[in-house]
Design an enzyme around this catalytic site. Structure first.
Site, PDB file in Angstrom:
ATOM      1  CG  HIS A  39       0.797 -40.248  11.236  1.00 44.32           C
ATOM      2  ND1 HIS A  39       0.786 -41.741  11.486  1.00 44.32           N
ATOM      3  CD2 HIS A  39      -0.221 -40.222  10.201  1.00 44.32           C
ATOM      4  CE1 HIS A  39      -0.195 -42.206  10.822  1.00 44.32           C
ATOM      5  NE2 HIS A  39      -0.484 -41.429   9.937  1.00 44.32           N
ATOM      6  CD  GLU A  80      -2.495  -8.501  11.106  1.00 48.99           C
ATOM      7  OE1 GLU A  80      -1.067  -8.364  11.132  1.00 48.99           O
ATOM      8  OE2 GLU A  80      -2.918  -8.281   9.932  1.00 48.99           O
ATOM      9  N   GLY A 126      -5.150  -5.262   4.775  1.00 42.08           N
ATOM     10  CA  GLY A 126      -4.393  -6.254   4.169  1.00 42.08           C
ATOM     11  C   GLY A 126      -5.000  -7.637   4.136  1.00 42.08           C
ATOM     12  NE  ARG A 127      -6.887  -8.645  10.296  1.00 42.16           N
ATOM     13  CZ  ARG A 127      -6.457  -7.287  10.635  1.00 42.16           C
ATOM     14  NH1 ARG A 127      -5.497  -6.893   9.983  1.00 42.16           N
ATOM     15  NH2 ARG A 127      -7.175  -6.627  11.636  1.00 42.16           N
ATOM     16  CE  LYS A 178       4.703  -3.406  10.334  1.00 44.02           C
ATOM     17  NZ  LYS A 178       3.665  -2.923   9.267  1.00 44.02           N
ATOM     18  CD  GLU A 181       8.871  -7.090   6.491  1.00 43.16           C
ATOM     19  OE1 GLU A 181       8.904  -7.403   7.742  1.00 43.16           O
ATOM     20  OE2 GLU A 181       8.503  -5.961   6.137  1.00 43.16           O
ATOM     21  CE  LYS A 197      -3.797   0.013   2.291  1.00 47.52           C
ATOM     22  NZ  LYS A 197      -4.670   0.033   3.463  1.00 47.52           N
TER      23      LYS A 197
END
Length: 556
Positions: free
Chosen positions: A389, A358, A272-273, A517, A217, A211
Site C-alpha cells: 500500500h 557498508e 562490526g556488521r 566522523k 554515540e 570495540k
C-alpha cells in the site's frame, strides 16, 4: 597474495561473454518462459539449511547461470572463500582477516590468526557468555536491591546494534518471560528518554558495546545511562552489578566502573556488521537463552559449510550474489528491495542495508584503482504486506528497475483465524504480479467488461498496464526458528562477499564513514564555542547552519 579480482572486470572474456549473452536474452519475457517450461520452478529452486530459494522468477536461462559461474571462477571466488575461512588477510586495506565464520565454527578445524589458533578463545568466550546468562536468567545474579533483573539495555551503534536487534525481534517468540531487551543506539535525547522511561534501575542491566569504548554515540549514551542509574538509587559501588561491556579496551571499561570479569572481548578480525555471532550477541542470549543462541550459530555454521563446499551452480549465496551482479552490471539496477512477510523479521532490511551498503559501497578496487562499473546497489524495503500500500506501486509501474527478495515463513508463531493464509497469498501474488504483469490488451478487455465506453477505455487502459518481467527471489522456510534466522543472516553475509569479490572491492573496510566522523568533531566544537568565530572555518552552508543552531540555543 595475488587477487584475480583486482583486474578490470569489464574487459575480461567472461564479462564480455555475459554482455553478448545479455543482448540475446534481455528481451525475453519470464511470463513466456514459464509457459514454455512448466518445470522452471523445479529447475531454479534450491534447498539448504532449512531454507528454500525459488529463483525461477529471474530473467535468466540455464546459460546465464553457467556464464555467471564462469565469471565468478575467473575472479578467484573459490580461492577467496577458502582464504576467508582460513583466516588470510582478506581485509587488505587494514591487513586483517575477516573471521566472523570462526565465531560459529562447530568443527574441530583450527583457525589461525598470526600463527595462533583463535578457536580456544572463541569457545572460552561462548562459555563465559553461557555462564553469565545462566546466572542472570536463573536469578543468581541480582541487582543492588537483590531484585532479579527484568530488563537489559544494549548500548551500541552500527553492527553492535542492527544485527542483535534484528535477531532479538526475529526471535521474540523465544524470549520467555524473564528478560526484556531494549536497544539504545541513536545519539538523540528522545531515543534515550524512550528507552529509560518505565525502567526500574534496581532491575535493569546495561551492556556497553564498543570495540574502542570511545565511539561517540555509544559512550555518550552509556555515560547518560550511568548517571540515570546513580540518580535513581544506584551507587558507584553498585555499577559492577548493573553494567557490563563488550570491548577491546578493557582499561577504559574498568575506568567507567565495569568489573573486568564482566568485560567480554571484541577482536580486530571481526567487523562490526558481522559481530552478532560474538559477545555482541550477549543481549540476545540473555533473552532467548544459551541453547537457542547456539541454534542460531548452528544455522549460520551449516550455511558456512554449504557456501564453502557446494558447486557454484548449486550454491545458494553464490547464486544470489551472481544474480545481483547480473542486474547491477547488465540491467543497470540501482537498488534492491528486501521484503520480509513476517512481522518478527521487520528488522531484516535495515540489517542487510548496513551489511550490503557498508561492505560494497565502494568505487575503487583493492589496488586503489577507480572502477569502471557499478558496485553495491541501494538496499531498502520493509515488512509485507504494508509495502503493498506504499512503495510497491513503484516496483510494479515505476521507471526504476528494482529486483526484490521476498522472505516468507510457511508457518506463523501466532496463528490467528486465517491471517497467515492472507499474508502468504499477498506475498505470492506480489511476486507473481511483478513477473507476469498486465498487458494493454488485458487491461482493455478488463475495462470493457466493466462497462466503460471505448473512449474511456482508450484513456484508462494504458494507465493500468503493468509491464511485468520484474525479477524477484522468494526465500521460504517452515518457521523463523533460531537456526533458520542464523542461516538466513549468514546467507546474506556470503552473498555480499561474493559480489564484493566479483567487483574487486574490499567488503570488510568502511573508510567512507571516517570523514563524517572527523568533520563531526570539528562541527561539534563550533556548536559549543562561546562565539561564532569557529563557524567561519567551514563552507558557507555549514557555517550558516551552525549559526542558526547557536542562535536558537542562545534564545533558550
Amino acid at each position: 597474495m595475488d587477487n584475480p579480482a583486482s583486474g578490470l572486470l569489464t574487459s575480461s572474456p567472461e564479462f564480455l561473454a555475459l554482455k553478448q549473452h545479455f543482448e540475446s536474452v534481455s528481451s525475453l519475457k519470464m511470463r513466456d518462459q514459464f509457459e514454455e517450461s512448466p518445470e522452471r520452478f523445479e529447475q531454479f529452486t534450491l534447498s539448504e539449511t532449512d531454507l528454500t530459494l525459488d529463483y525461477s522468477k529471474n530473467r535468466i536461462t540455464p546459460e546465464t547461470l553457467s556464464l555467471l559461474s564462469d565469471l565468478a571462477k575467473s575472479r578467484g571466488l573459490s580461492s577467496a572463500i577458502e582464504d576467508m575461512f582460513r583466516g588470510e588477510l582478506i581485509n587488505r586495506s587494514e591487513q586483517r582477516p575477516a573471521l566472523h565464520t570462526a565465531l560459529r565454527n562447530f568443527s574441530d578445524e583450527p583457525v589461525f590468526v598470526d600463527g595462533k589458533d583463535v578457536m580456544p578463545e572463541v569457545r572460552s568466550t561462548l562459555t563465559r557468555m553461557k555462564e553469565f546468562c545462566w546466572r542472570i536468567r536463573n536469578q543468581h545474579w541480582r541487582g543492588f536491591s537483590n531484585k532479579p533483573f527484568t530488563d537489559v539495555v544494549s548500548i551500541g551503534i552500527g553492527g553492535s546494534f542492527l544485527g542483535p536487534k534484528l535477531a532479538s525481534q526475529a526471535l521474540k517468540p523465544y524470549w520467555g518471560k524473564k528478560i526484556n531487551c531494549h536497544y539504545l543506539a541513536n545519539i538523540d535525547g528522545s531515543n534515550l528518554t524512550e528507552v529509560l522511561q518505565g525502567l526500574n534501575p534496581e532491575t535493569t542491566l546495561f551492556i556497553v558495546q564498543s570495540k574502542s569504548f570511545g565511539t561517540q554515540e555509544t559512550l555518550k549514551n552509556a555515560t547518560e545511562c550511568r548517571q540515570w542509574f546513580l540518580d535513581n538509587g544506584g551507587k558507584e559501588s553498585d555499577l559492577p552489578r548493573h553494567f557490563t561491556a563488550v570491548t577491546a579496551n578493557v582499561e577504559k571499561a574498568k575506568a567507567f566502573g565495569i568489573s573486568e570479569e564482566n568485560i567480554f572481548p571484541m577482536w580486530d578480525w571481526v567487523g562490526g556488521r558481522y559481530s552478532l555471532w560474538s559477545a555482541i550477541g550477549l543481549p540476545l542470549m540473555l533473552t532467548i537463552g544459551h541453547e537457542n543462541f547456539r541454534q542460531l550459530l548452528q544455522g549460520a555454521y551449516e550455511m558456512d559449510c554449504h557456501f564453502r563446499s557446494a558447486p557454484f551452480e548449486e550454491n545458494m549465496p553464490v547464486i544470489m550474489g551472481l544474480l545481483g551482479v547480473w542486474y547491477v552490471n547488465f540491467f543497470d539496477a540501482q537498488s534492491h528491495a528486501i521484503l520480509p512477510y513476517d512481522h518478527y523479521l521487520r528488522g531484516l532490511p535495515a540489517h542487510i542495508q548496513q551489511l550490503d551498503m557498508e561492505s560494497n559501497g565502494k568505487s575503487v578496487n583493492t589496488s586503489g584503482q577507480s572502477l569502471d562499473h557499478n558496485t553495491g546497489p541501494i538496499i531498502w524495503g520493509g515488512v509485507g504486506s504494508n509495502g503493498q500500500h506504499a512503495y510497491h506501486q513503484l516496483l510494479h509501474q515505476g521507471t526504476q528497475f528494482a529486483p526484490c527478495d521476498f522472505i516468507l515463513p510457511l508457518m506463523t508463531h501466532n496463528p490467528v483465524d486465517h491471517f497467515h493464509e492472507l499474508l502468504v497469498s499477498n506475498c505470492l501474488s506480489q511476486s507473481q504480479a511483478l513477473m507476469q504483469g498486465k498487458s494493454l490488451k488485458e487491461a482493455e478487455a478488463e475495462l470493457s467488461n466493466s462497462g466503460l465506453s471505448a473512449s474511456e477505455v482508450n484513456v484508462l487502459a494504458p494507465q493500468k498496464v503493468i509491464p511485468g518481467n520484474r525479477p524477484s527471489n522468494t526465500i521460504f522456510f517452515d518457521k523463523a526458528t533460531p537456526k533458520v534466522v542464523g542461516a538466513l543472516i549468514a546467507l546474506y553475509e556470503h552473498k555480499v562477499f561474493v559480489q564484493g569479490q566479483i567487483w574487486g572491492v574490499n567488503s570488510f573496510d568502511q573508510w567512507g564513514v571516517e570523514l563524517g566522523k572527523q568533520l563531526g568533531d570539528q562541527v561539534h566544537g563550533a556548536l559549543l564555542a562561546e562565539t561564532d568565530g569557529l563557524a567561519q572555518q567551514f563552507d558557507a552552508s555549514t557555517s550558516g547552519l551552525i549559526k542558526a543552531f547557536r542562535s536558537m540555543k542562545n534564545k533558550l
